[in-house]
Design an enzyme around this catalytic site. Structure first.
Site, PDB file in Angstrom:
ATOM      1  N   ARG A 211       0.779  -1.127  -0.051  1.00 48.78           N
ATOM      2  CA  ARG A 211       0.169   0.097   0.050  1.00 48.78           C
ATOM      3  C   ARG A 211       0.855   1.191   0.061  1.00 48.78           C
ATOM      4  O   ARG A 211       0.479   2.452  -0.635  1.00 48.78           O
ATOM      5  CB  ARG A 211      -1.036  -0.103   1.104  1.00 48.78           C
TER       6      ARG A 211
ATOM      7  N   TYR B 218     -15.593  16.588 -16.780  1.00 53.03           N
ATOM      8  CA  TYR B 218     -16.219  15.414 -16.499  1.00 53.03           C
ATOM      9  C   TYR B 218     -17.047  15.381 -15.371  1.00 53.03           C
ATOM     10  O   TYR B 218     -17.080  15.911 -14.168  1.00 53.03           O
ATOM     11  CB  TYR B 218     -14.810  14.558 -16.067  1.00 53.03           C
TER      12      TYR B 218
ATOM     13  N   LYS C  29      -7.344   5.779 -19.687  1.00 43.35           N
ATOM     14  CA  LYS C  29      -7.456   6.600 -20.914  1.00 43.35           C
ATOM     15  C   LYS C  29      -6.256   6.224 -21.769  1.00 43.35           C
ATOM     16  O   LYS C  29      -5.819   5.167 -22.016  1.00 43.35           O
ATOM     17  CB  LYS C  29      -7.926   7.751 -20.869  1.00 43.35           C
TER      18      LYS C  29
END
Length: 382
Positions: free
Chosen positions: A50, A102, A199
């Site tokens: 993590r 967005y 993307k």
């Protein structure tokens, strides 16, 4: 070490530590939750995934090299990256934000950030006057998308930097649509740069990821603390996926932009198409500004059809192009923003921005451009 970004896509910055003693050409997947200690008070530099992981570290180093950043943190999604940036702010502080962006970020602001004591004003960030008029004594950040989603509006990043510097604001720029291959906001004064890595960076429509690149050591330290504390770190396997995808970022962006340039000009001549929004067209209002701050116009096009019936017909009829959310992958995707990406935006705001029932957004992929024209031609025809 290397000036050319296509080389950095493949190798990152070789002056930075690569964390891999075997020099494997394909960087290994360190699929482990924890790492053994060398001895009491001694560490290999890795303790718990993590916090740090070699595979994610290699990806983060590559992104920092491409963005010209002090440090980059890889997150489990683009929205996790955006959320981390707003953890820097305190209750009572105010954000000036691009009005066209967005829809998921708008939902974050309206449903979560406001609950947490932040306030937001949405303005045309292409207008210096509009930005300055919205700034108050509580304003702490200026949040920009350029080009914006889905209307392809362009903000002048140099002007935004001047405003932010004058008023002591954090300048945060979402660079998803152009990627670090075509635009580097930190070079133009941005403090933080956000990417939805799902993307163009990953590029194959197969992995969800996000990035925050920091322009200063102080911000880098704060973002990394948030990254490890809130826990939305990208997994080793997904890091490897994105690392593999980013190797072809340069060649993909060049081909996708070439396709988009030709397709945008062609769409502008087609019956049933009322308007085309692409920052690579000379008649786009933001053409000159984008050309002055970016190395290209990217592969995102929005266009308006004459009627809602035509818009629906295109969505129903496309065969090669996929009717789907998301963008930036090898496959061309067409999206209906009003329904898919911006349904949580109030209708009056959508109308003001131009996100109507005739607006379609097209992410241009790597297919042969003549095949894309043929698909759209048959879909548009009555």
């Amino acid at each position: 070490m290397y000036e050319h970004r296509d080389t950095r896509c493949i190798h990152g910055d070789l002056e930075r530590p690569a964390f891999e003693a075997t020099r494997a050409v394909s960087f290994p997947i360190y699929q482990t939750a924890t790492f053994g200690h060398i001895g009491f008070g001694k560490s290999s530099g890795f303790d718990y995934t993590r916090e740090t992981n070699p595979t994610r570290g290699k990806l983060e180093e590559t992104m920092s090299s491409l963005e010209g950043a002090v440090d980059t943190c890889a997150f489990s999604s683009g929205m996790a990256a955006v959320s981390a940036c707003f953890e820097l702010l305190s209750p009572g502080q105010h954000i000036v934000c691009s009005e066209d962006l967005y829809g998921g970020v708008i939902r974050l602001f309206d449903k979560v950030s406001i609950k947490n004591g932040l306030s937001v004003d949405y303005v045309d960030t292409g207008s210096r006057d509009a930005i300055e008029a919205a700034i108050t004594q509580d304003t702490a950040a200026l949040y920009i998308e350029t080009p914006s989603n889905p209307m392809m509006n362009v903000a002048d990043l140099r002007a935004c930097h001047e405003i932010a510097e004058e008023h002591g604001l954090l300048l945060i720029v979402d660079n998803t649509f152009l990627s670090p291959y075509l635009q580097n906001p930190i070079e133009l004064g941005a403090d933080l740069v956000i990417h939805s890595g799902s993307k163009f960076i990953a590029g194959h429509n197969d992995t969800i990821s996000g990035f925050v690149s920091s322009g200063t050591p102080e911000l880098a330290e704060r973002i990394r603390l948030i990254h490890k504390t809130t826990g939305a770190a990208l997994s080793p396997f997904d890091s490897w996926h994105v690392l593999r995808g980013i190797k072809t970022l340069g060649i993909r962006m060049e081909r996708q932009e070439s396709n988009a340039q030709e397709l945008a000009r062609w769409l502008s001549t087609q019956p049933g198409v009322a308007q085309v929004f692409y920052v690579g067209l000379e008649d786009h209002p933001g053409y000159a500004v984008n050309a002055s701050q970016a190395r290209g116009a990217g592969a995102m096009i929005s266009f308006r059809t004459d009627t809602v019936e035509i818009a629906h017909r295109v969505l129903e009829r496309v065969k090669l192009i996929t009717f789907a959310e998301s963008l930036g992958g090898t496959e061309s995707l067409i999206t209906y923003p009003m329904v898919q990406t911006h349904p949580d935006v109030p209708e009056a705001v959508r109308e003001h921005l131009g996100i109507t029932d005739t607006l379609l957004r097209l992410s241009v992929g790597l297919e042969n451009v003549d095949d894309l024209k043929s698909d759209l031609s048959q879909a548009l025809s009555s």
